[in-house]
Motif scaffolding. Structure first.
Motif, short mmCIF file in Angstrom:
data_model
loop_
_atom_site.label_atom_id
_atom_site.label_comp_id
_atom_site.label_asym_id
_atom_site.label_seq_id
_atom_site.Cartn_x
_atom_site.Cartn_y
_atom_site.Cartn_z
N TRP A 105 0.87 -1.18 0.00
CA TRP A 105 0.00 0.00 0.00
C TRP A 105 0.90 1.22 0.00
N GLU A 106 1.04 1.86 -1.14
CA GLU A 106 1.89 3.03 -1.26
C GLU A 106 1.02 4.26 -1.55
N VAL A 107 1.03 5.20 -0.63
CA VAL A 107 0.26 6.43 -0.82
C VAL A 107 1.05 7.32 -1.78
N LEU A 108 0.44 7.61 -2.94
CA LEU A 108 1.07 8.46 -3.94
C LEU A 108 0.75 9.93 -3.70
N SER A 109 -0.46 10.21 -3.22
CA SER A 109 -0.83 11.59 -2.86
C SER A 109 -2.02 11.54 -1.91
N GLN A 110 -2.12 12.59 -1.11
CA GLN A 110 -3.25 12.72 -0.20
C GLN A 110 -3.50 14.20 0.02
N GLU A 111 -4.78 14.61 -0.12
CA GLU A 111 -5.10 16.02 0.04
C GLU A 111 -6.47 16.19 0.67
N ARG A 112 -6.64 17.32 1.34
CA ARG A 112 -7.93 17.71 1.89
C ARG A 112 -8.74 18.39 0.80
N ILE A 113 -10.02 18.02 0.71
CA ILE A 113 -10.95 18.66 -0.21
C ILE A 113 -12.24 18.93 0.57
N THR A 114 -13.20 19.56 -0.07
CA THR A 114 -14.51 19.76 0.53
C THR A 114 -15.53 18.98 -0.29
N LEU A 115 -16.36 18.22 0.41
CA LEU A 115 -17.42 17.45 -0.24
C LEU A 115 -18.63 17.51 0.68
N VAL A 116 -19.79 17.72 0.16
CA VAL A 116 -21.04 17.89 0.91
C VAL A 116 -20.85 18.85 2.09
N GLN A 117 -20.14 19.93 1.83
CA GLN A 117 -19.88 20.99 2.80
C GLN A 117 -19.14 20.50 4.04
N ARG A 118 -18.33 19.47 3.87
CA ARG A 118 -17.51 18.92 4.95
C ARG A 118 -16.10 18.70 4.45
N ASP A 119 -15.15 18.62 5.39
CA ASP A 119 -13.80 18.22 5.04
C ASP A 119 -13.84 16.78 4.55
N ALA A 120 -13.07 16.49 3.55
CA ALA A 120 -12.94 15.14 3.02
C ALA A 120 -11.46 14.93 2.70
N VAL A 121 -11.07 13.69 2.51
CA VAL A 121 -9.70 13.36 2.13
C VAL A 121 -9.74 12.56 0.84
N ARG A 122 -8.94 13.02 -0.14
CA ARG A 122 -8.77 12.30 -1.41
C ARG A 122 -7.36 11.70 -1.38
N THR A 123 -7.29 10.39 -1.57
CA THR A 123 -6.02 9.69 -1.52
C THR A 123 -5.85 8.85 -2.78
N ILE A 124 -4.67 8.87 -3.34
CA ILE A 124 -4.35 7.98 -4.46
C ILE A 124 -3.27 7.02 -3.98
N VAL A 125 -3.54 5.72 -4.18
CA VAL A 125 -2.60 4.70 -3.72
C VAL A 125 -2.31 3.70 -4.85
N LEU A 126 -1.16 3.08 -4.73
CA LEU A 126 -0.78 1.94 -5.54
C LEU A 126 -0.74 0.77 -4.57
N ALA A 127 -1.49 -0.28 -4.87
CA ALA A 127 -1.63 -1.37 -3.91
C ALA A 127 -1.57 -2.72 -4.62
N SER A 128 -1.36 -3.76 -3.83
CA SER A 128 -1.42 -5.12 -4.36
C SER A 128 -1.89 -6.07 -3.28
N ILE A 129 -2.53 -7.13 -3.74
CA ILE A 129 -2.92 -8.22 -2.85
C ILE A 129 -1.93 -9.35 -3.11
N ASP A 130 -1.29 -9.82 -2.07
CA ASP A 130 -0.30 -10.90 -2.18
C ASP A 130 0.83 -10.56 -3.14
N GLY A 131 1.09 -9.29 -3.36
CA GLY A 131 2.19 -8.87 -4.21
C GLY A 131 1.99 -9.18 -5.69
#
Length: 181
Positions: A105-131
């Motif tokens: 699980w490698e986080v490539l980016s993570q940022e705060r955004i606003t969604l439905v008038q609330r703080d939200a987090v948008r994250t982009i990851v590169l992941a694998s199951i069992d490699g």
């Protein structure tokens, strides 16, 4: 020959990241998910969203609330809600909880955004199951009125960028609460 990323494999990846809350509320595959009415506590929310566009077809699978699959991209979009039973972690911690079944699980980016008038987090990851299965994910997590929402786009790295606009359309149309639900 490309690696196997069938709808079942991708939805399997998606299912490890969402709560098993049932699939009975996406009536006619429209733009609203209607919560199941449980007694005494409702554990799902009624929410609406935009459709992703051409090439996406609805997936109806036990354990998902809303999901689409795109054959050309080998990608899925999954939406999920959980109310009153999710605890009080930060949005970043809720996002990190989604990694439980992934070996990498490698986080490539993570940022705060606003969604439905609330703080939200948008994250982009590169992941694998069992490699073995490499997948790229864009995850948007938001809490509102006692409910936690996970909006996810999951695709192989080779087609990830091609479907992000469709996912942005879904997220851009996300609304909660929905009156009359």
């Amino acid at each position: 020959m490309r690696p196997s990323t069938s709808p079942q494999v991708l939805l399997g990846v998606a299912l490890v990241t969402v709560s098993a809350t049932g699939c009975s509320g996406w009536v006619g595959y429209g733009d609203t998910y209607y919560r199941r009415r449980e007694t005494p506590v409702a554990h799902e929310a009624t929410y609406s969203f935009a459709q992703p566009g051409a090439g996406w077809r609805p997936l109806s699978q036990k354990g998902t609330q809303v999901a689409w699959y795109h054959d050309g991209l080998d990608a899925v979009i999954v939406l999920d809600s959980q109310c009153e039973m999710h605890g009080d972690s930060s949005l970043e911690q809720f996002t990190d909880h989604l990694r439980i079944d992934f070996r990498e699980w490698e986080v490539l980016s993570q940022e705060r955004i606003t969604l439905v008038q609330r703080d939200a987090v948008r994250t982009i990851v590169l992941a694998s199951i069992d490699g073995v299965i490499k997948t790229q994910m864009e995850i948007v997590v938001v809490k509102k009125d006692g409910c936690l929402f996970d909006l996810e786009y999951i695709a192989p790295p080779r087609s990830f960028e091609s479907g992000r606009g469709d996912f942005a359309r879904v997220v851009g149309g996300f609304a909660y609460p929905v009156r009359g639900g």
